[in-house]
Structure formats: C-alpha cells, structure tokens
Design an enzyme around this catalytic site. Structure first.
Site, PDB file in Angstrom:
ATOM      1  N   GLY A   1       0.796  -1.222   0.000  1.00  0.00           N
ATOM      2  CA  GLY A   1       0.000   0.000   0.000  1.00  0.00           C
ATOM      3  C   GLY A   1       0.828   1.271   0.000  1.00  0.00           C
ATOM      4  N   MET A   2       0.161   2.374  -0.257  1.00  0.00           N
ATOM      5  CA  MET A   2       0.816   3.676  -0.391  1.00  0.00           C
ATOM      6  C   MET A   2       1.559   4.084   0.878  1.00  0.00           C
ATOM      7  SD  MET A   2      -1.004   7.277  -1.476  1.00  0.00           S
ATOM      8  CE  MET A   2      -2.149   7.249  -0.068  1.00  0.00           C
TER       9      MET A   2
ATOM     10  N   ASP B   1      -1.190 -12.667   4.909  1.00  0.00           N
ATOM     11  CA  ASP B   1      -2.595 -12.306   5.078  1.00  0.00           C
ATOM     12  C   ASP B   1      -2.848 -12.242   6.579  1.00  0.00           C
ATOM     13  OD1 ASP B   1      -5.332 -12.138   5.319  1.00  0.00           O
ATOM     14  OD2 ASP B   1      -5.768 -13.772   3.927  1.00  0.00           O
TER      15      ASP B   1
ATOM     16  N   TYR C   1     -17.494   0.610   7.965  1.00  0.00           N
ATOM     17  CA  TYR C   1     -16.033   0.760   7.957  1.00  0.00           C
ATOM     18  C   TYR C   1     -15.550   1.374   9.264  1.00  0.00           C
ATOM     19  CZ  TYR C   1     -11.497   2.806   6.749  1.00  0.00           C
ATOM     20  OH  TYR C   1     -10.174   3.181   6.752  1.00  0.00           O
TER      21      TYR C   1
ATOM     22  N   LYS D   1     -12.958  -0.279  12.066  1.00  0.00           N
ATOM     23  CA  LYS D   1     -11.704   0.368  12.453  1.00  0.00           C
ATOM     24  C   LYS D   1     -11.660   0.615  13.962  1.00  0.00           C
ATOM     25  CE  LYS D   1      -8.796   1.427  10.138  1.00  0.00           C
ATOM     26  NZ  LYS D   1      -7.606   0.620   9.719  1.00  0.00           N
TER      27      LYS D   1
ATOM     28  N   TRP E   1      -7.654  11.458   4.631  1.00  0.00           N
ATOM     29  CA  TRP E   1      -7.449  12.238   3.415  1.00  0.00           C
ATOM     30  C   TRP E   1      -6.018  12.068   2.886  1.00  0.00           C
ATOM     31  CZ3 TRP E   1     -10.476  17.346   2.580  1.00  0.00           C
ATOM     32  CH2 TRP E   1     -11.808  17.206   3.008  1.00  0.00           C
TER      33      TRP E   1
END
Length: 289
Positions: free
Chosen positions: A14-15, A37, A126, A130, A152
């Site tokens: 991921g980023m 995983d 979601y 979390k 964001w």
C-alpha cells in the site's frame, strides 16, 4: 540484510506502507498481503516468531469504505479480529505495535477538531470495524500499543485525490469537486515519518493528519494553483452530487495535542506539505508532468 529486522511492516503493497519502508530502509521487512494475510492467525504467528521484530507497523486494512456497508463481517475480519490477533502476538514477543486507524471512528458532526480522547461514534460499517481494531490494540498492548488515526491521504505510491486532480487538470476544462466535507489533506510521507518516530513515546492514540483544514474543493484549487493552472476551473458542488453507500463525514478535522504532550512537533500545515509533495507525485509514471 543480515540479522533480524527491527521493524515489520504489514500491508507492504500500500501507499503508506511504501513510505514507511522507504523511511526505515534496511532495518525493516515489508510483507504485502500475498506474503502475509493478517486474517490468517497461524501465518501471523509464524511470521512474527520467525522475524521477531522489535516493532510492527500495521498498514494492512480493509479500505473499501463503501463495500464494507454490505460486507461488514469481511471488513471486521481484517480491521478488527486480525488486529487483535496481531496485537496478541506482539504482546507475546514484547514487540511494539503501531496500528493505522481512521477519522471514520467519529460521526463527523463536530464543529471543533476531534481530540485524541474524544468518544468515537462511527456512522458506517467501515468506521465500526476500524474502531474494533483500535480497541484491540489498546486493550492487549496498553504499554506498547499505538493507534494512529489519519485521513485524506495522498502520496506517490497509490491512487488518490491529488493524483486524480493532477490528471484531470491536464484532460478537462473544468472539474466539479465537493465543497461540503471538511478535513485535513495529508501527505503519506509525512505520516510515515511520524509512525517511525512514535515507538518509544508514550503509548496510546495519536492523530497523524496535517495541520489546518479545508474542503476537497479547497484541495483541488490549491493543486491546480501549484500546477500553474487557473483554480477557477474547479467548481464547487455538494455531496449530493456524488452519492455513496457509506455517508462521508462532513467534518473530519482531528486535533494534535498528544504530539505536544509527547514532546514531538505537531504536524505542519497541509498547504506546506502539498507544495513539497506535488513534484514527487508528478514524477510518478502516468501522472502528467
């Protein structure tokens, strides 16, 4: 790399994880989902016992906000149950755990920034999943657990709003952008630097978003301006113009008091970060330069 790593980064494809790994260099091992995983408890146990890291940064997550509305058990398996198992394995090894969470744990109806100790009230599936992960970390690792809420995010290592605006500026005369959601545009490289600095600080909840605030419309206009384009080509619209299965928080501004309490500098303003970040995003293949 020789010897055992100081750090393990999950969700390494991921980023944000890519930025964390770039920051840590040879002292870290990154495992993308194909290699680990985190919903497979046996695999998590085997990986941690083989590597025995001093700290784990958990960037693995179910991030499909809208899909979680119809698949909450699947999202919970990644964002909640798997995080508890990861925390338990870290506890057994004496390792710290830095877990990335989200502004979606709040209802988005505040008028002042949410403090780190504000009571979570998620409105979406979601957000509920979390929050389950947050609680797992804080319960299982009260002395070595860090919950880091961000929001964001944009960066060079994945698809995001700023890269989209950069592409649309080059291909469209005008762009319609939502102007009734307020938050803190945040460069993933800035968050990565903060995740790495946290280990050794007092445990608990921290907010890793940029300083200041603005709407998506504000962010689009600033991106256009930095690109040398006319910000007037960005037109404001309401959220009703882009309906989604999961409601977006109208207010996602997070407070940063815990950084000062930990004797760490608070995050810089989002405009300053965007000015530095944009050249790195434009250097990514497929993004207009």
């Amino acid at each position: 790399m020789t010897g055992r790593p100081g750090w393990l980064v999950t969700g390494a494809g991921g980023m944000l994880a890519r930025d964390v790994l770039a920051r840590l260099g040879d002292d870290a091992v990154g495992l993308p989902r194909r290699d680990l995983d985190i919903t497979d408890r046996d695999a998590v146990r085997a990986a941690l016992r083989a590597l025995r890291p001093a700290a784990v940064v958990n960037c693995a997550a179910w991030t499909a906000v809208d899909d979680a509305e119809s698949r909450e058990p699947d999202a919970l398996a990644v964002n909640g149950t798997a995080v508890r198992h990861l925390a338990e394995e870290c506890a057994g090894l004496g390792a710290a755990l830095v877990h990335v969470s989200s502004d979606y744990v709040f209802d988005g109806h505040a008028r002042v920034p949410y403090a780190e100790g504000a009571v979570p009230r998620p409105r979406t599936a979601y957000g509920r999943t979390k929050l389950a992960g947050e609680r797992a970390v804080l319960e299982v690792l009260p002395e070595r657990g860090y919950v880091v809420r961000t929001a964001w995010l944009y960066g060079a290592g994945g698809g995001n709003f700023v890269r989209t605006m950069t592409r649309l500026e080059a291909s469209r005369e005008t762009v319609d952008v939502v102007d009734d959601q307020r938050g803190q545009p945040t460069w993933s490289a800035d968050v990565a630097a903060r995740l790495v600095r946290l280990v050794g600080a007092p445990p608990g909840v921290y907010h890793a978003t940029s300083g200041g605030d603005g709407t998506w419309y504000d962010l689009a206009r600033e991106t256009f301006r930095l690109l040398g384009a006319d910000p007037g080509r960005v037109r404001p619209v309401t959220s009703a113009a882009h309906p989604r299965p999961a409601p977006r928080p109208p207010y996602s501004v997070l407070g940063h008091a815990r950084w000062r309490e930990a004797d760490l500098p608070p995050p810089r303003d989002w405009r300053e970060a965007l000015t530095e970040a944009l050249p790195t995003l434009r250097a990514v293949p497929g993004v207009p330069g």
